[in-house]
Enzyme design. Structure first.
Site, PDB file in Angstrom:
ATOM      1  N   LEU A 151      19.379  26.557  35.302  1.00 29.50           N
ATOM      2  CA  LEU A 151      19.206  26.541  36.767  1.00 29.50           C
ATOM      3  C   LEU A 151      20.564  26.342  37.451  1.00 29.50           C
ATOM      4  O   LEU A 151      20.825  25.317  38.069  1.00 29.50           O
ATOM      5  CB  LEU A 151      18.221  25.451  37.200  1.00 29.50           C
ATOM      6  N   GLY A 152      21.424  27.367  37.333  1.00 30.75           N
ATOM      7  CA  GLY A 152      22.721  27.330  38.014  1.00 30.75           C
ATOM      8  C   GLY A 152      22.631  28.144  39.298  1.00 30.75           C
ATOM      9  O   GLY A 152      21.582  28.200  39.931  1.00 30.75           O
ATOM     10  N   ARG A 153      23.769  28.785  39.645  1.00 28.70           N
ATOM     11  CA  ARG A 153      23.806  29.565  40.899  1.00 28.70           C
ATOM     12  C   ARG A 153      22.739  30.657  40.900  1.00 28.70           C
ATOM     13  O   ARG A 153      21.960  30.791  41.848  1.00 28.70           O
ATOM     14  CB  ARG A 153      25.196  30.208  41.063  1.00 28.70           C
ATOM     15  N   ILE A 154      22.694  31.456  39.823  1.00 31.32           N
ATOM     16  CA  ILE A 154      21.731  32.566  39.798  1.00 31.32           C
ATOM     17  C   ILE A 154      20.332  32.030  39.523  1.00 31.32           C
ATOM     18  O   ILE A 154      19.352  32.484  40.127  1.00 31.32           O
ATOM     19  CB  ILE A 154      22.131  33.630  38.753  1.00 31.32           C
ATOM     20  N   SER A 173      17.669  22.933  31.626  1.00 26.72           N
ATOM     21  CA  SER A 173      19.121  23.048  31.442  1.00 26.72           C
ATOM     22  C   SER A 173      19.527  21.755  30.742  1.00 26.72           C
ATOM     23  O   SER A 173      18.681  20.886  30.513  1.00 26.72           O
ATOM     24  CB  SER A 173      19.845  23.237  32.783  1.00 26.72           C
ATOM     25  N   THR A 175      21.298  19.333  31.815  1.00 26.60           N
ATOM     26  CA  THR A 175      21.197  18.182  32.723  1.00 26.60           C
ATOM     27  C   THR A 175      20.252  18.537  33.862  1.00 26.60           C
ATOM     28  O   THR A 175      20.249  19.677  34.339  1.00 26.60           O
ATOM     29  CB  THR A 175      22.582  17.844  33.327  1.00 26.60           C
ATOM     30  N   ARG A 230      22.744  36.882  28.701  1.00 27.39           N
ATOM     31  CA  ARG A 230      23.550  37.617  27.723  1.00 27.39           C
ATOM     32  C   ARG A 230      22.651  37.867  26.528  1.00 27.39           C
ATOM     33  O   ARG A 230      21.803  37.023  26.191  1.00 27.39           O
ATOM     34  CB  ARG A 230      24.761  36.791  27.273  1.00 27.39           C
ATOM     35  N   ASP A 254      17.659  43.059  30.299  1.00 25.68           N
ATOM     36  CA  ASP A 254      18.802  43.742  30.923  1.00 25.68           C
ATOM     37  C   ASP A 254      20.023  43.674  30.010  1.00 25.68           C
ATOM     38  O   ASP A 254      20.992  44.395  30.229  1.00 25.68           O
ATOM     39  CB  ASP A 254      19.126  43.057  32.269  1.00 25.68           C
ATOM     40  N   GLU A 259      25.570  45.425  22.855  1.00 26.15           N
ATOM     41  CA  GLU A 259      25.639  46.458  23.901  1.00 26.15           C
ATOM     42  C   GLU A 259      26.771  47.442  23.603  1.00 26.15           C
ATOM     43  O   GLU A 259      27.824  47.026  23.127  1.00 26.15           O
ATOM     44  CB  GLU A 259      25.876  45.783  25.265  1.00 26.15           C
ATOM     45  N   HIS A 277      22.034  46.784  31.291  1.00 25.94           N
ATOM     46  CA  HIS A 277      22.917  45.759  31.879  1.00 25.94           C
ATOM     47  C   HIS A 277      23.326  46.150  33.309  1.00 25.94           C
ATOM     48  O   HIS A 277      24.507  46.367  33.597  1.00 25.94           O
ATOM     49  CB  HIS A 277      24.148  45.532  30.996  1.00 25.94           C
ATOM     50  N   GLY A 279      22.183  44.261  36.074  1.00 26.13           N
ATOM     51  CA  GLY A 279      21.761  43.151  36.938  1.00 26.13           C
ATOM     52  C   GLY A 279      22.494  43.083  38.269  1.00 26.13           C
ATOM     53  O   GLY A 279      21.905  42.765  39.297  1.00 26.13           O
TER      54      GLY A 279
HETATM   55  P1  NAP Z   1      26.127  28.821  36.384  1.00 24.62           P
HETATM   56  O1  NAP Z   1      26.031  28.562  37.848  1.00 24.62           O
HETATM   57  O2  NAP Z   1      27.250  28.232  35.629  1.00 24.62           O
HETATM   58  O3  NAP Z   1      24.735  28.382  35.728  1.00 24.62           O
HETATM   59  C1  NAP Z   1      24.510  28.312  34.360  1.00 24.62           C
HETATM   60  C2  NAP Z   1      23.385  27.335  34.079  1.00 24.62           C
HETATM   61  O4  NAP Z   1      23.097  27.335  32.678  1.00 24.62           O
HETATM   62  C3  NAP Z   1      23.676  25.904  34.490  1.00 24.62           C
HETATM   63  O5  NAP Z   1      22.589  25.424  35.207  1.00 24.62           O
HETATM   64  C4  NAP Z   1      23.822  25.141  33.159  1.00 24.62           C
HETATM   65  O6  NAP Z   1      23.345  23.816  33.383  1.00 24.62           O
HETATM   66  C5  NAP Z   1      22.918  25.986  32.250  1.00 24.62           C
HETATM   67  N1  NAP Z   1      23.292  25.897  30.835  1.00 24.62           N
HETATM   68  C6  NAP Z   1      24.509  26.063  30.292  1.00 24.62           C
HETATM   69  N2  NAP Z   1      24.460  25.878  28.962  1.00 24.62           N
HETATM   70  C7  NAP Z   1      23.179  25.595  28.664  1.00 24.62           C
HETATM   71  C8  NAP Z   1      22.492  25.280  27.451  1.00 24.62           C
HETATM   72  N3  NAP Z   1      23.132  25.234  26.272  1.00 24.62           N
HETATM   73  N4  NAP Z   1      21.163  25.031  27.522  1.00 24.62           N
HETATM   74  C9  NAP Z   1      20.514  25.065  28.694  1.00 24.62           C
HETATM   75  N5  NAP Z   1      21.105  25.349  29.868  1.00 24.62           N
HETATM   76  C10 NAP Z   1      22.429  25.610  29.857  1.00 24.62           C
HETATM   77  O7  NAP Z   1      26.201  30.385  36.119  1.00 24.62           O
HETATM   78  P2  NAP Z   1      25.592  31.589  36.987  1.00 24.62           P
HETATM   79  O8  NAP Z   1      26.550  32.005  38.007  1.00 24.62           O
HETATM   80  O9  NAP Z   1      24.188  31.230  37.393  1.00 24.62           O
HETATM   81  O10 NAP Z   1      25.559  32.743  35.848  1.00 24.62           O
HETATM   82  C11 NAP Z   1      24.856  32.549  34.658  1.00 24.62           C
HETATM   83  C12 NAP Z   1      25.098  33.668  33.670  1.00 24.62           C
HETATM   84  O11 NAP Z   1      24.356  34.817  34.018  1.00 24.62           O
HETATM   85  C13 NAP Z   1      26.524  34.211  33.545  1.00 24.62           C
HETATM   86  O12 NAP Z   1      27.357  33.351  32.801  1.00 24.62           O
HETATM   87  C14 NAP Z   1      26.297  35.542  32.863  1.00 24.62           C
HETATM   88  O13 NAP Z   1      26.294  35.380  31.469  1.00 24.62           O
HETATM   89  C15 NAP Z   1      24.887  35.933  33.336  1.00 24.62           C
HETATM   90  N6  NAP Z   1      24.928  37.094  34.256  1.00 24.62           N
HETATM   91  C16 NAP Z   1      24.324  38.251  33.913  1.00 24.62           C
HETATM   92  C17 NAP Z   1      24.352  39.335  34.786  1.00 24.62           C
HETATM   93  C18 NAP Z   1      23.699  40.629  34.457  1.00 24.62           C
HETATM   94  O14 NAP Z   1      24.162  41.656  34.927  1.00 24.62           O
HETATM   95  N7  NAP Z   1      22.625  40.643  33.697  1.00 24.62           N
HETATM   96  C19 NAP Z   1      25.011  39.228  36.002  1.00 24.62           C
HETATM   97  C20 NAP Z   1      25.605  38.021  36.324  1.00 24.62           C
HETATM   98  C21 NAP Z   1      25.561  36.951  35.440  1.00 24.62           C
HETATM   99  P3  NAP Z   1      23.789  22.605  32.424  1.00 24.62           P
HETATM  100  O15 NAP Z   1      25.281  22.660  32.351  1.00 24.62           O
HETATM  101  O16 NAP Z   1      23.235  21.370  33.092  1.00 24.62           O
HETATM  102  O17 NAP Z   1      23.119  22.881  31.120  1.00 24.62           O
HETATM  103  C1  8YV Z   2      28.638  42.760  35.073  1.00 24.77           C
HETATM  104  C2  8YV Z   2      27.739  40.408  34.487  1.00 24.77           C
HETATM  105  O1  8YV Z   2      27.852  43.733  34.476  1.00 24.77           O
HETATM  106  O2  8YV Z   2      28.830  39.131  36.150  1.00 24.77           O
HETATM  107  C3  8YV Z   2      28.406  39.171  34.978  1.00 24.77           C
HETATM  108  O3  8YV Z   2      28.475  38.200  34.209  1.00 24.77           O
HETATM  109  O4  8YV Z   2      27.195  40.439  33.437  1.00 24.77           O
HETATM  110  C4  8YV Z   2      27.691  41.619  35.341  1.00 24.77           C
HETATM  111  O5  8YV Z   2      27.693  41.318  36.681  1.00 24.77           O
HETATM  112  C5  8YV Z   2      29.801  42.621  34.145  1.00 24.77           C
HETATM  113  O6  8YV Z   2      30.596  41.525  34.385  1.00 24.77           O
HETATM  114  C6  8YV Z   2      30.664  43.874  34.175  1.00 24.77           C
HETATM  115  O7  8YV Z   2      31.509  43.909  35.279  1.00 24.77           O
END
Ligand code: NAP
Ligand code: 8YV
Length: 316
Positions: A151-154, A173, A175, A230, A254, A259, A277, A279
């Site tokens: 439960l972070g930003r996304i 998560s 914490t 991921r 996704d 990949e 991928h 998103g």
């Molecule tokens: P964020 O704000 O850092 O949030 C990550 C969350 O994951 C935090 O709440 C963290 O809380 C939790 N976490 C970390 N390690 C954990 C574990 N071992 N077990 C349980 N919870 C855990 O990051 P965000 O900006 O939301 O982005 C999250 C991820 O989404 C990115 O790092 C990227 O891999 C993925 N993403 C994918 C796409 C796509 O295109 N599909 C696009 C953007 C991002 P705690 O530290 O309290 O555990």
């Molecule tokens: C992009 C992502 O596909 O922001 C991320 O973590 O997975 C996606 O938004 C990737 O970073 C390629 O630019």
């Protein structure tokens, strides 16, 4: 002009924004990238990459004068940020500007699974509606219990986007967060309680295969797994087995472990929705991400500061 190495794809707008300030070398366009690095690596101050390509250790080693790495994406699991910091190299990424797009992707994937969109769309497109009559009934998302892993930003934005459909939203998560959503201190316990499990943690070693056979079985035959985090977060072989055995009901994916390779077994399943991928892949959101990735580099060039460093590189 300072030399910038581009790893992976960028948009033409990003290239135009950078080309006044940097001499750009696209590593993949070099006949022999390793030879190019050996000859010119010492003059490279900046790298622009993305979360998928990252910066491999051998590239890091070939760039002794590196000052900053800008990641065009929020996830930076293929960049060793601790090593970069130790070398005085700041790593930046693109948080927040993509929250809404990725959350909508998670919602669409879940909807596509629940409402069986692909099968039903094929029923319309193929003429089966005329030939065979109505399409099979699907399932309603209304009131389902949704569990968010990370439960972070996304993750929080996903909770906000699901709120109109259900008041049962939980999360796990490491914490607990300041929120009225229900917290589970173990993933397995949450998986036994929810109908939909949405993965949105970072990738990397710390989250590798968090979703394993036991979690998939806990989610169960009526359960739906959504992965927009991921590929490494889910044990893909265990996922294929669980879907084949019917110990898991549905999956909307996704991201994948290798990949752009997607296992043929997943491609053949009707209870799986697959995306390549995408998103964050809208013109508007990539524009915002690209702008931030570019501005981090330009700002560093101007005064040595950056706009959105990764947590490991705060206060550098
Ligand atoms: P964020 O704000 O850092 O949030 C990550 C969350 O994951 C935090 O709440 C963290 O809380 C939790 N976490 C970390 N390690 C954990 C574990 N071992 N077990 C349980 N919870 C855990 O990051 P965000 O900006 O939301 O982005 C999250 C991820 O989404 C990115 O790092 C990227 O891999 C993925 N993403 C994918 C796409 C796509 O295109 N599909 C696009 C953007 C991002 P705690 O530290 O309290 O555990
Ligand atoms: C992009 C992502 O596909 O922001 C991320 O973590 O997975 C996606 O938004 C990737 O970073 C390629 O630019």
């Amino acid at each position: 002009m300072p030399r910038l190495v581009q790893i992976g794809e960028i948009t033409s707008k990003m290239r135009a924004q950078l080309s006044d300030d940097f001499e750009i070398t696209v590593l993949a366009e070099q006949a022999d990238p390793a030879a190019w690095l050996a000859a010119h690596g010492a003059s490279v101050g900046y790298v622009l990459t993305n979360g998928h390509d990252g910066v491999k250790p051998e590239i890091m080693r070939a760039l002794p004068a590196l000052k900053a790495i800008s990641c065009y994406g929020v996830g930076y699991d293929n960049i060793d940020a601790d090593d970069a910091r130790a070398r005085g190299v700041v790593v930046t990424h693109t948080p927040d500007v993509l929250n809404a797009e990725v959350a909508i992707t998670a919602l669409m994937l879940t909807m596509a699974c629940y409402r069986n969109f692909l099968t039903v769309e094929a029923h319309a497109r193929s003429g089966d509606w005329e030939r065979l009559g109505s399409a099979p009934l699907s399932r309603s998302l209304d009131g389902q219990h949704v569990g968010i892993l990370g439960l972070g930003r996304i993750g929080q934005t996903i909770a906000d986007r699901f709120a109109p459909f259900t008041d049962k939203i939980s999360y796990h998560s490491r914490t607990p967060k300041t929120t009225s959503l229900k917290y589970f201190d173990t993933l397995i316990e949450m998986a036994t309680q929810v109908d939909v499990l949405i993965c949105i943690t970072p990738g990397g070693a710390a989250t590798r295969h968090l979703v394993d056979t036991a979690v998939l079985e806990a989610l169960g035959p009526n359960g739906t797994l959504i992965n927009v985090a991921r590929g490494s977060v889910v044990d893909e072989a265990a996922l294929v087995t669980a879907l084949q055995n019917g110990t898991l009901g549905w999956a909307g994916l996704d991201v994948f472990e290798h990949e752009p390779r997607i296992p043929d077994a997943l491609k053949a399943m009707e209870n799986v929705v697959l995306l390549p991928h995408v998103g964050s892949a809208t013109v508007e959101t990539r524009d915002a991400m690209g702008g931030l990735a570019v501005n981090n580099l330009i700002q560093h060039l101007k005064d040595g500061t950056t706009l959105s460093p990764v947590p490991e590189c705060l206060n550098m």
